[in-house]
Structure formats: structure tokens, C-alpha cells
Motif scaffolding. Sequence first.
Motif, PDB file in Angstrom:
ATOM      1  N   TRP A  40      75.233  38.775  24.388  1.00 22.23           N
ATOM      2  CA  TRP A  40      76.079  38.743  25.587  1.00 22.23           C
ATOM      3  C   TRP A  40      75.216  38.185  26.701  1.00 22.23           C
ATOM      4  O   TRP A  40      74.080  38.652  26.912  1.00 22.23           O
ATOM      5  CB  TRP A  40      76.556  40.154  25.917  1.00 22.23           C
ATOM      6  CG  TRP A  40      77.468  40.251  27.109  1.00 22.23           C
ATOM      7  CD1 TRP A  40      78.813  40.002  27.140  1.00 22.23           C
ATOM      8  CD2 TRP A  40      77.104  40.680  28.435  1.00 22.23           C
ATOM      9  NE1 TRP A  40      79.310  40.226  28.404  1.00 22.23           N
ATOM     10  CE2 TRP A  40      78.287  40.652  29.221  1.00 22.23           C
ATOM     11  CE3 TRP A  40      75.907  41.064  29.030  1.00 22.23           C
ATOM     12  CZ2 TRP A  40      78.300  40.996  30.553  1.00 22.23           C
ATOM     13  CZ3 TRP A  40      75.918  41.405  30.379  1.00 22.23           C
ATOM     14  CH2 TRP A  40      77.099  41.378  31.123  1.00 22.23           C
ATOM     15  N   VAL A  90      71.789  46.571  34.426  1.00 23.32           N
ATOM     16  CA  VAL A  90      70.781  46.180  33.436  1.00 23.32           C
ATOM     17  C   VAL A  90      70.439  47.407  32.600  1.00 23.32           C
ATOM     18  O   VAL A  90      70.255  48.505  33.139  1.00 23.32           O
ATOM     19  CB  VAL A  90      69.509  45.652  34.130  1.00 23.32           C
ATOM     20  CG1 VAL A  90      68.473  45.220  33.095  1.00 23.32           C
ATOM     21  CG2 VAL A  90      69.844  44.489  35.054  1.00 23.32           C
ATOM     22  N   TYR A  91      70.340  47.205  31.284  1.00 18.90           N
ATOM     23  CA  TYR A  91      70.052  48.320  30.385  1.00 18.90           C
ATOM     24  C   TYR A  91      68.725  48.103  29.661  1.00 18.90           C
ATOM     25  O   TYR A  91      68.293  46.965  29.446  1.00 18.90           O
ATOM     26  CB  TYR A  91      71.178  48.489  29.364  1.00 18.90           C
ATOM     27  CG  TYR A  91      72.504  48.863  29.996  1.00 18.90           C
ATOM     28  CD1 TYR A  91      72.721  50.158  30.486  1.00 18.90           C
ATOM     29  CD2 TYR A  91      73.528  47.925  30.119  1.00 18.90           C
ATOM     30  CE1 TYR A  91      73.927  50.501  31.082  1.00 18.90           C
ATOM     31  CE2 TYR A  91      74.736  48.268  30.712  1.00 18.90           C
ATOM     32  CZ  TYR A  91      74.929  49.552  31.187  1.00 18.90           C
ATOM     33  OH  TYR A  91      76.121  49.883  31.778  1.00 18.90           O
ATOM     34  N   ASP A  94      67.471  44.980  27.403  1.00 18.88           N
ATOM     35  CA  ASP A  94      67.974  43.663  27.824  1.00 18.88           C
ATOM     36  C   ASP A  94      66.812  42.679  27.972  1.00 18.88           C
ATOM     37  O   ASP A  94      65.668  43.066  28.224  1.00 18.88           O
ATOM     38  CB  ASP A  94      68.711  43.758  29.159  1.00 18.88           C
ATOM     39  CG  ASP A  94      70.101  44.370  29.026  1.00 18.88           C
ATOM     40  OD1 ASP A  94      70.578  44.499  27.880  1.00 18.88           O
ATOM     41  OD2 ASP A  94      70.697  44.717  30.059  1.00 18.88           O
ATOM     42  N   TYR A 111      61.167  41.326  28.856  1.00 17.89           N
ATOM     43  CA  TYR A 111      61.917  42.334  28.104  1.00 17.89           C
ATOM     44  C   TYR A 111      62.023  43.563  28.992  1.00 17.89           C
ATOM     45  O   TYR A 111      61.012  44.088  29.466  1.00 17.89           O
ATOM     46  CB  TYR A 111      61.186  42.665  26.809  1.00 17.89           C
ATOM     47  CG  TYR A 111      61.878  43.698  25.946  1.00 17.89           C
ATOM     48  CD1 TYR A 111      63.072  43.400  25.303  1.00 17.89           C
ATOM     49  CD2 TYR A 111      61.318  44.961  25.774  1.00 17.89           C
ATOM     50  CE1 TYR A 111      63.704  44.343  24.501  1.00 17.89           C
ATOM     51  CE2 TYR A 111      61.940  45.910  24.973  1.00 17.89           C
ATOM     52  CZ  TYR A 111      63.130  45.598  24.344  1.00 17.89           C
ATOM     53  OH  TYR A 111      63.753  46.523  23.555  1.00 17.89           O
ATOM     54  N   ILE A 126      71.181  38.095  32.447  1.00 22.68           N
ATOM     55  CA  ILE A 126      71.049  39.120  31.406  1.00 22.68           C
ATOM     56  C   ILE A 126      71.340  38.470  30.057  1.00 22.68           C
ATOM     57  O   ILE A 126      72.376  37.815  29.883  1.00 22.68           O
ATOM     58  CB  ILE A 126      72.051  40.270  31.612  1.00 22.68           C
ATOM     59  CG1 ILE A 126      71.830  40.962  32.960  1.00 22.68           C
ATOM     60  CG2 ILE A 126      71.951  41.281  30.473  1.00 22.68           C
ATOM     61  CD1 ILE A 126      72.906  41.985  33.298  1.00 22.68           C
ATOM     62  N   ARG A 128      71.745  40.018  26.457  1.00 23.52           N
ATOM     63  CA  ARG A 128      71.791  41.342  25.823  1.00 23.52           C
ATOM     64  C   ARG A 128      72.130  41.213  24.344  1.00 23.52           C
ATOM     65  O   ARG A 128      73.112  40.562  23.967  1.00 23.52           O
ATOM     66  CB  ARG A 128      72.826  42.218  26.514  1.00 23.52           C
ATOM     67  CG  ARG A 128      72.968  43.635  25.944  1.00 23.52           C
ATOM     68  CD  ARG A 128      73.912  44.466  26.792  1.00 23.52           C
ATOM     69  NE  ARG A 128      73.370  44.582  28.152  1.00 23.52           N
ATOM     70  CZ  ARG A 128      74.141  44.761  29.237  1.00 23.52           C
ATOM     71  NH1 ARG A 128      75.451  44.821  29.123  1.00 23.52           N
ATOM     72  NH2 ARG A 128      73.573  44.849  30.429  1.00 23.52           N
ATOM     73  N   GLN A 130      73.761  42.498  21.190  1.00 28.40           N
ATOM     74  CA  GLN A 130      74.860  43.400  20.890  1.00 28.40           C
ATOM     75  C   GLN A 130      74.911  43.788  19.410  1.00 28.40           C
ATOM     76  O   GLN A 130      75.638  44.713  19.050  1.00 28.40           O
ATOM     77  CB  GLN A 130      76.198  42.772  21.312  1.00 28.40           C
ATOM     78  CG  GLN A 130      76.263  42.475  22.801  1.00 28.40           C
ATOM     79  CD  GLN A 130      77.670  42.231  23.283  1.00 28.40           C
ATOM     80  OE1 GLN A 130      78.204  42.975  24.107  1.00 28.40           O
ATOM     81  NE2 GLN A 130      78.301  41.182  22.769  1.00 28.40           N
ATOM     82  N   GLY A 137      65.691  42.433  20.393  1.00 30.59           N
ATOM     83  CA  GLY A 137      65.565  41.956  21.769  1.00 30.59           C
ATOM     84  C   GLY A 137      64.140  41.646  22.173  1.00 30.59           C
ATOM     85  O   GLY A 137      63.877  40.667  22.888  1.00 30.59           O
TER      86      GLY A 137
END
Length: 397
Positions: A40, A90-91, A94, A111, A126, A128, A130, A137
Amino acid sequence: MKIEAIPAEATRFKETELGPLPEEWRVVRLGDLWKQGILWIKNGFSQGDFNEQGSGVPHLRPFNVNEWGEISLPQIKYVAPPPDNSPYWVYKGDVIFNNTNSEDLVGKVAYFDREGKFVLSNHMTIVRVQDSKVLNGAWLAKWLLHLWYQGFTQTLARRHVNQASISLARLRSIPIPLPPLPEQRAIAYVLRTVQEAKEATDRVIAALRELKKSLMRHLFTYGPVPVDATDRVELKETEIGPLPAHWRVVRLGEVVELRKGTVSPAEVPEARYVGLEHIDSGEIRIRRFGKASDTRSAKAIFHAGDILYGKLRPYLDKAALAEWDGVCSTDILVLISTEAVDRTFAAYLMHTDFVLHHSVHVKTWDHPFRMDLRPRGWAGTHRRWSPWNSLPHSSTP
């Protein structure tokens, strides 16, 4: 994590657009993974209303990603938080891609491994993962950082006035090797281990830098005297604080001059090139450099003995004394020390608190963090006061 090495003779290779790769690896584009829902990808949002007092949530900007692929938070802006269901959060896990910056810095990537709530600016993207069964990542971040180190990412950028940008379409066109997931994790683990060792070393270096800053404050307040002898130094109050009574205060423009002149990299392809990324904060020695042939736009000319001062985001405290001739980014001011000042003393002077604080607060009309080369911008810099020993040649800290 236990890593089992694969014997080199057991690995068979194939030729790909990225060069030779193990036969079981695939080459895909970020856009392919995006279409399949494995990735994503979305740009952040612009926010002019910010504060530095911690009200709201951190708003990640280009200067929050350093050249080592790390999230860096010494300078952070805060904005009002978006709704809980906003796509701009942001997680952890990501990948943060810098889509707009100077030509030298665009394409930086990190990262994101932080805890807490963060959002990011429209100059950041971003990326991401999924589907973690297909892609790791940390592996993706390291590959994109590798492309930035190789200069590939910058070739995708569109050039604008004083900056370059990489669109989502061009970002999605980037090819990546896709090893089996266990190999992705193993590679990311090895690189992360190296990163952690570097971070431990950085903490030691940071402690030494703080010690050096304390020493500089002492020397620029009391002169070259022992710490236990400061009570014997006669001080006087000046515009920039207490100084030895026999020192004078002059304007910075009286002891350094601005060198002008640019050159096309094509005219000097073998010249050493210095960008902001080559100058370490708080240090006066240049320990690394690139080649002019690896850059495109016009560069400033400098000579051995010149002082290179980073005018973009001056709070990064980048000023170095050139030990050889070369060319540099136009985000760097090239300063010539006059005969009235020792050049090494002048280089250290650019790192003092009074020069740094003044530079940070000088505002220009085209960028809030840029020291401008235009006469009015330079005037703002060269008006800064400097302490000066009345002796013909001052002692160098």
C-alpha cells in the motif's frame, strides 16, 4: 535468530535487469506488488500550522530520515492529529520514502520501527507491506536505501527550482529483487545487526561530541586556559555574552568573505564533490566525498582552506574546512577567511552557539530553513557577531 549459510557453490545465478541474481529470486516492480495488494503506497499531507512544543502528534518530514536509513528525531514538528481512521497514520513496520528534497537527498528511505503515533508530510511517502508472507518490510527498506546509495533513485527525480521530486508513478516503477521470504528476513537481520552496532558506536561518538561542545564553550568564553584557572581570567560583557577583556567583538563579515562562482559538473567530471551528506554535524573535517560526474546541476567552486557552511537547515550545524580543491552543492556557502583570522579558528567559530543560534533564526523569503545566497540573506549571516582575540593570530581551540 539462527542463520544457516548457503554454500556458494550450491547457488546458481541468472542474469536479470538488476545484474546476476540467484535463480530462485524474482525481479518485480513496486507497482506490481501494489496492484496485487501486497503493498500500500500513499503520500503524506501538507501542514503549515505546526509547533515545536509537543502539542499534537509528530509530523515526520525529510530531515527526520537520515542518510543511514534511520528515523531521526532531534528536530520534530507537531501538528493537530487527524481522525483515528485517517490513512496518514504511520505504523511500526512501514517504509518511509522521501519523495521531495534537494537533488542529492531525494529518495532517502527508512524503516519505521518506532512506537507511538506519528503522521508524515506530503514530502514523504508511506510504503506499507500488507502481505508479510510475501515481502519483509525491513528487507524492502534496505533495498531502497541501497538504490539511493547507488544513485539510482535520484535518476527518477524531476528537477524543480532548488529541489527534486519523485512521483508515485515513478516510485512504483522501481524494480526490486524478491528472494524467498526466509532469505529476505536473514538479509534484513544481518543488516540490522550491523545497524545496531553502528548505533552503539554513534552513542559513544555523541558523548564525545557533547564533551567537545563543552570544551568549545569554555575556550570561546575564557580563552585557552585550564578549567581550574577561569577565575583568573578578566571577563567583560558583550553582545554575545561574557568574553575575555582583551578580546574584541567583530562582525562575521569582517573575518570571512563569500566565494562566488559555479561550474557545470560536465566541465570538471573528476573533481571531488561535497554535498551536505558528506559533512558531519559539529565536525570541521571532510571524511568522505563523491565525484562531480555523479551529479547534474551547477555546483559551487571551493579551494583548499575555504570553509564550507551548510545553509540548508543550519540547525544541523554543518561547517567544514576544505583540505583540497573541489566542487560542492549550492546548498553550501563557500567562505574565505581573511588574513585577519586563522582559518581553523574561523571554521570552529561557525560551530559556536552564537553563530548557530543566529543562523537558525534567520528567516528568508523562499525557505524557512535556508540561508540564502542573495545579498539580503548573506547580510543576515555576516552580521552575526564573532569574538576575536586582539593578538594577530588567535589560538585555535
